[in-house]
Design a protein around this motif. Structure first.
Motif, PDB file in Angstrom:
ATOM      1  N   GLN A  86     -41.872  -9.908   4.020  1.00 10.41           N
ATOM      2  CA  GLN A  86     -41.821 -10.371   2.629  1.00 10.41           C
ATOM      3  C   GLN A  86     -41.571  -9.266   1.603  1.00 10.41           C
ATOM      4  OE1 GLN A  86     -44.690 -13.496   1.917  1.00 10.41           O
ATOM      5  NE2 GLN A  86     -44.927 -12.918  -0.229  1.00 10.41           N
ATOM      6  N   PRO A  87     -42.198  -8.093   1.688  1.00 16.64           N
ATOM      7  CA  PRO A  87     -41.948  -7.064   0.663  1.00 16.64           C
ATOM      8  C   PRO A  87     -40.476  -6.648   0.566  1.00 16.64           C
ATOM      9  CG  PRO A  87     -43.921  -6.535   1.910  1.00 16.64           C
ATOM     10  CD  PRO A  87     -43.269  -7.672   2.614  1.00 16.64           C
ATOM     11  N   TYR A  88     -39.782  -6.610   1.697  1.00 17.52           N
ATOM     12  CA  TYR A  88     -38.358  -6.249   1.682  1.00 17.52           C
ATOM     13  C   TYR A  88     -37.538  -7.337   0.999  1.00 17.52           C
ATOM     14  CZ  TYR A  88     -39.886  -2.723   5.012  1.00 17.52           C
ATOM     15  OH  TYR A  88     -40.544  -1.675   5.613  1.00 17.52           O
ATOM     16  N   LEU A  89     -37.861  -8.597   1.288  1.00 21.83           N
ATOM     17  CA  LEU A  89     -37.162  -9.702   0.640  1.00 21.83           C
ATOM     18  C   LEU A  89     -37.409  -9.684  -0.865  1.00 21.83           C
ATOM     19  CD1 LEU A  89     -38.005 -12.547   3.207  1.00 21.83           C
ATOM     20  CD2 LEU A  89     -35.918 -11.170   3.092  1.00 21.83           C
ATOM     21  N   ASP A  90     -38.635  -9.360  -1.245  1.00 25.56           N
ATOM     22  CA  ASP A  90     -38.972  -9.302  -2.677  1.00 25.56           C
ATOM     23  C   ASP A  90     -38.187  -8.207  -3.405  1.00 25.56           C
ATOM     24  OD1 ASP A  90     -40.744 -11.411  -2.503  1.00 25.56           O
ATOM     25  OD2 ASP A  90     -42.510 -10.128  -2.239  1.00 25.56           O
ATOM     26  N   ARG A  91     -37.789  -7.162  -2.661  1.00 28.19           N
ATOM     27  CA  ARG A  91     -37.004  -6.082  -3.270  1.00 28.19           C
ATOM     28  C   ARG A  91     -35.509  -6.387  -3.251  1.00 28.19           C
ATOM     29  NH1 ARG A  91     -41.003  -2.625  -0.703  1.00 28.19           N
ATOM     30  NH2 ARG A  91     -39.655  -2.257   1.095  1.00 28.19           N
ATOM     31  N   GLY A  92     -35.164  -7.599  -2.799  1.00 30.36           N
ATOM     32  CA  GLY A  92     -33.760  -7.991  -2.786  1.00 30.36           C
ATOM     33  C   GLY A  92     -33.005  -7.561  -1.551  1.00 30.36           C
ATOM     34  N   GLN A  93     -33.703  -7.100  -0.518  1.00 29.84           N
ATOM     35  CA  GLN A  93     -33.047  -6.661   0.705  1.00 29.84           C
ATOM     36  C   GLN A  93     -32.987  -7.800   1.726  1.00 29.84           C
ATOM     37  OE1 GLN A  93     -35.696  -3.107   1.323  1.00 29.84           O
ATOM     38  NE2 GLN A  93     -33.734  -2.045   1.564  1.00 29.84           N
ATOM     39  N   ASP A  94     -31.831  -7.971   2.341  1.00 29.84           N
ATOM     40  CA  ASP A  94     -31.707  -8.928   3.432  1.00 29.84           C
ATOM     41  C   ASP A  94     -32.333  -8.341   4.692  1.00 29.84           C
ATOM     42  OD1 ASP A  94     -30.404 -10.630   1.757  1.00 29.84           O
ATOM     43  OD2 ASP A  94     -28.438 -10.445   2.708  1.00 29.84           O
ATOM     44  N   VAL A  95     -32.966  -9.213   5.465  1.00 33.65           N
ATOM     45  CA  VAL A  95     -33.633  -8.802   6.706  1.00 33.65           C
ATOM     46  C   VAL A  95     -33.054  -9.617   7.855  1.00 33.65           C
ATOM     47  CG1 VAL A  95     -35.827  -8.670   7.931  1.00 33.65           C
ATOM     48  CG2 VAL A  95     -35.758  -8.235   5.464  1.00 33.65           C
ATOM     49  N   ALA A  96     -32.764  -8.950   8.972  1.00 34.58           N
ATOM     50  CA  ALA A  96     -32.296  -9.645  10.174  1.00 34.58           C
ATOM     51  C   ALA A  96     -33.337  -9.521  11.272  1.00 34.58           C
ATOM     52  CB  ALA A  96     -30.966  -9.064  10.654  1.00 34.58           C
TER      53      ALA A  96
END
Length: 231
Positions: A86-96
């Motif tokens: 979640q923290p990465y998504l909140d920073r606008g980063q896509d996660v695979a």
């Protein structure tokens, strides 16, 4: 700031050459790779990805999952995985998140996806080659013909014999933990000669058996039994 998207990416059963072009593109584009990790520290899906995609400069986020049969324990691990992503998504980063086989078939991804969607995050899926399709190709076998049904059976979720009695082709997934019952059921239903076993399909330790009299006792978790339909 726009939130990132979490992608579930099917990477096939083991051979990096079975990773699709779309899967490779998504993995190359996402700055964060959330890799499932076993209790022993193994990250098999990530190892497969490394054979096809350059991961230099990416954030590798290990996700710990459990093999427990306790639903509360399983749910807690899925929630923890979503917490980590979640923290990465909140920073606008896509996660695979790479998953063995296909992301819609008995995949850990599906549970994490449900948690993220419930929290309001966007998710997407990239299909992969299912292990049983790769195993059938390894055996040079057709799973079904002429509109016959195909039964995909998860071993360990109930008696095998009644399912084997159904018409059509059969796939028994994660069969290593139930081989004695499987052999007895195949013999009782007269299907032993039409069955074959593939262990660790596409991986360096791949083993194939068509002779059921010489299967060793150390067959591992990622074992698939293919039963061809009756001619």
């Amino acid at each position: 700031m726009t939130r990132g998207v979490c992608w579930g990416v099917g990477v096939g059963p083991g051979d990096p050459e079975l990773i699709t072009l779309k899967a490779a593109r998504v993995l190359e584009r996402c700055p964060v790779i959330a890799a499932p990790r076993t209790q022993s520290g193994e990250m098999l899906a990530l190892d497969i990805v490394r054979g096809a995609v350059d991961l230099s400069g990416k954030t590798i986020l290990p996700l710990a999952f459990t093999m427990s049969q306790d639903r509360a324990v399983l749910q807690a691990s899925h929630e923890a995985a979503a917490d980590a992503v979640q923290p990465y998504l909140d920073r606008g980063q896509d996660v695979a998140m790479p998953n063995l086989g296909d992301v819609s078939i008995y995949a850990t991804w599906g549970y994490v996806m449900d948690v993220l969607q419930d929290r309001g995050y966007e998710t997407a899926m990239v299909p992969g080659v299912p292990s049983f399709c790769a195993a059938a190709a390894r055996l040079d076998a057709t799973l079904v013909r002429w509109g016959a049904p195909l039964h995909v059976i998860p071993v360990g979720k109930g008696p095998v014999k009644p399912l084997l009695e159904r018409p059509g082709g059969k796939v028994l997934m994660k069969a290593g933990r139930g081989l004695p019952e499987i052999v007895d059921a195949l013999r009782a239903t007269g299907q032993l000669e039409r069955a074959a076993l593939v262990e660790d399909c596409g991986l360096p330790g791949e083993r194939v058996w068509t002779d059921w009299e010489h299967i060793p006792e150390d067959v591992g978790y990622f074992a698939t039994v293919i039963v061809k339909e009756e001619p």
